[in-house]
Scaffold this active site. Structure first.
Site, short mmCIF file in Angstrom:
data_model
loop_
_atom_site.label_atom_id
_atom_site.label_comp_id
_atom_site.label_asym_id
_atom_site.label_seq_id
_atom_site.Cartn_x
_atom_site.Cartn_y
_atom_site.Cartn_z
N GLY A 314 -22.92 13.33 18.40
CA GLY A 314 -23.70 14.28 18.51
C GLY A 314 -23.16 14.73 19.55
O GLY A 314 -21.85 15.41 20.25
N SER A 315 -24.20 14.85 20.90
CA SER A 315 -23.50 16.05 22.02
C SER A 315 -22.66 15.73 22.74
O SER A 315 -22.44 16.74 23.53
CB SER A 315 -24.74 16.87 22.86
N THR A 316 -23.01 14.40 22.63
CA THR A 316 -21.24 13.93 23.77
C THR A 316 -19.96 14.40 22.95
O THR A 316 -19.47 14.95 24.23
CB THR A 316 -21.40 12.31 24.30
N PHE A 317 -20.05 15.25 22.03
CA PHE A 317 -19.05 15.69 21.84
C PHE A 317 -18.18 16.95 21.90
O PHE A 317 -17.59 17.47 21.68
CB PHE A 317 -18.79 15.76 20.13
N LYS A 318 -19.49 17.61 22.46
CA LYS A 318 -19.82 19.15 23.06
C LYS A 318 -18.87 18.71 23.88
O LYS A 318 -17.90 20.15 24.34
CB LYS A 318 -21.01 19.45 23.44
#
Length: 584
Positions: A314-318
């Site tokens: 999810g958004s940690t991969f941003k």
């Protein structure tokens, strides 16, 4: 008459010749035998003495003490406990009924089981292994003929459940089964000793003939980077989240971003290291419901989700998309965007988590807001092939090489299977899967100046007298990101915690950087989510990083609301502690 006499004399002459030849042959044979016997006695005595001894000696192994596992504070996490093996020698037993009665009583065994072994006519019959030393001492004090008590070692874990999926455990032969016990087997295992006893021609040990011993050599002590104080507190926080959120599981990893040393690794629920084949309550309940086999449930119970399981980050991969965009020049921190609450890619409408949209925002605020449409736009600017190159360069396609067994690999599309829609979803952390330790290791490389480290626990192995030391080294891939981009990335991630969606990860008195995530598990629409927060400190000169993952929380499931506070509480306690001990 004359002819008969002549024939008789010839026969007598022949007989005498035969007798003479026979005597000569006998004498020569005796001489040869004498020479041979003399040769064997004088020249080969050592060899045949050894052969005779071998024929009349029986060997019993003496277990070597396994090397201890010692944490960064000098605390012993895996030790050895003295236990006993109880055996009987049939030929030496004088009062079999009393022996049977005593062994049944002291060992808690059935009469049928013990009698069968006591009455068995063998060189030595083992009754029971891994007997507590106090029990072994009591049996020895009976001083019963034919009953033997040998001392050996059993693995013992002073903290029982602490770091169970990291340390691992050993089997009945004292050999590692999972965890560090397996990885460092060749260092931890010692060299067995032997007890040599004399036997008669039937192989029965001779009482009163004494025995010869070859002492065992203990294994090397393994020193690891895990810190018992940080591990205890991380486990406390994980259990708290696990219980209050009625989650399926909670994982926390704490790592040195500059060298890959892991200070803590928690994967709740943990199991009992001293009783590893006993299902903990959660799995007992699961067995009653699903009727799964005990072995299948044991395998699940021992599984370390931090390294054995993959998930959509999810958004940690941003963080990765931001790093690739800034490094490639596809985006600048001051670039402006507009978020209406969705973006259309080819024929697919992909929504932002904020339905009304974020409106006008620059890239810095897009990161702070964790705006999906902006990250999709950046991913499309980078392009499929170039994004895939960064994905590979940042190490995401390969395993980390962590020194624990069973690390899972990344599940990712092949390049020729990635279209604009796939790239869009990859850009904000969906449609592929990685392990928590893989995500953490890559982000560490992006914020430490571009050095991709190898996460690890092992530091060194030292033998008992300190004369032999094995220092462990691990690969580092340099230059995965420029220093300039690293500085921009650290700045924008600090803004996420200072003023953005990660504000619940803020720790007063410390500069914290980080990113939240709330990812939906497959299948979509199942209503199951994974909440996470990845934080590091100090934001301007990172030393330590922590990742908290809460799997399938009940009620509130947003990473910023339930995972970020876990890392905040962790940092509130461990950052002053690390400063106090001068941790670098």
């Amino acid at each position: 008459m004359t002819s008969q006499n002549s024939t008789g004399r010839r026969n007598m002459t022949i007989q005498k010749k035969k007798t003479f030849v026979l005597c000569v042959v006998s004498v020569v044979t005796l001489l040869l035998l004498g020479v041979r016997v003399g040769y064997l006695m004088l020249m080969c005595s050592d060899y045949y003495t050894a052969r005779a001894t071998d024929l009349h000696e029986r060997e019993r192994d003496i277990k070597a003490a396994r090397g201890r596992i010692i944490d960064a504070t000098g605390t012993v996490l895996a030790d050895n406990k003295t236990v006993c093996t109880i055996s009987v020698i049939h030929s030496q037993i004088q009062e079999p009924e009393q022996v049977i009665d005593m062994l049944c009583r002291e060992l808690g065994l059935s009469e049928e089981y013990v009698r069968k072994r006591v009455e068995k006519y063998s060189a030595r019959e083992r009754i029971k292994s891994n007997v507590e030393k106090e029990v072994g001492d009591r049996i020895r004090n009976y001083d019963m003929a034919g009953v033997k008590v040998d001392e050996d070692y059993k693995r013992y874990y002073p903290y029982d459940t602490l770091a169970s999926k990291v340390l691992g455990f050993t089997g009945g032969d004292n050999q590692g089964i999972i965890g560090l016990e397996v990885t460092y087997e060749k260092y931890l295992t010692g060299k067995k000793g032997q007890i040599l006893t004399l036997t008669d021609a039937r192989g029965i040990e001779l009482d009163g003939m004494g025995e010869r011993r070859k002492e065992p050599i203990a294994g090397k002590d393994l020193y690891i980077s895990l810190d018992v104080n940080i591990q205890k507190y991380a486990e406390q926080l994980a259990k708290q989240a696990y219980e209050t959120k009625q989650a399926a599981g909670v994982s926390i990893i704490v790592m040195n971003v500059n060298n890959g040393e892991i200070l803590a690794m928690v994967d709740i629920p943990e199991f009992h290291l001293n009783e590893p084949y006993t299902l903990i309550e959660e799995f007992q309940i699961q067995q009653e419901t699903t009727k799964e086999s005990t072995q299948d449930l044991l395998n699940k119970m021992w599984r370390n989700g931090c390294i054995n399981d993959t998930y959509e980050p999810g958004s940690t991969f941003k963080i990765i998309t931001a790093a690739a965009g800034l490094e490639s020049g596809a985006v600048r921190l001051e670039d402006n965007f507009s978020c209406p609450g969705f973006i259309v890619v080819d024929d697919r409408k992909i929504r932002c988590h904020k339905v009304a949209g974020h409106g006008a925002e620059d890239f810095t605020h897009a990161v702070m807001n964790s705006c999906n449409p902006v990250f999709i736009a950046v991913g499309l600017r980078i392009g499929i092939e170039r994004y895939y190159e960064y994905f590979t360069k940042f190490g995401l396609k390969q395993k980390t090489g962590i020194d624990l067994p069973g690390e899972a690999g990344t599940i990712m599309h092949q390049l020729d299977k990635i279209g604009n829609v796939e790239l869009a979803t990859i850009s904000f952390g969906q449609s592929f899967q990685i392990t928590p330790v893989r995500l953490m290791t890559t982000v560490a490389g992006l914020i430490n100046g571009g050095n991709l480290v190898t996460p690890h626990f092992g530091v060194k192995a030292i033998n008992a007298d300190g004369t032999s030391v094995d220092e462990f080294t691990y690969p580092i891939s340099e230059g995965i990101l420029s220093t300039e981009t690293t500085e921009k990335l650290k700045y924008v991630l600090e803004q996420v915690v200072e003023n953005g969606g990660g504000k619940n990860g803020y720790v007063e008195g410390f500069r914290i950087g980080g990113k939240t995530a709330t990812s939906q598990t497959l299948p979509r629409g199942s209503g199951r989510y994974i909440a996470s927060f990845l934080g590091f400190a100090p934001a301007d000169n990172p030393k330590v990083m922590a990742l908290a993952i809460i799997d399938t929380p009940q009620g509130t499931y947003y990473g910023g609301q339930i995972a970020a506070p876990v890392v905040r509480q962790l940092f509130e306690n461990i950052l002053p502690y690390l400063d106090e001990i001068g941790y670098q």
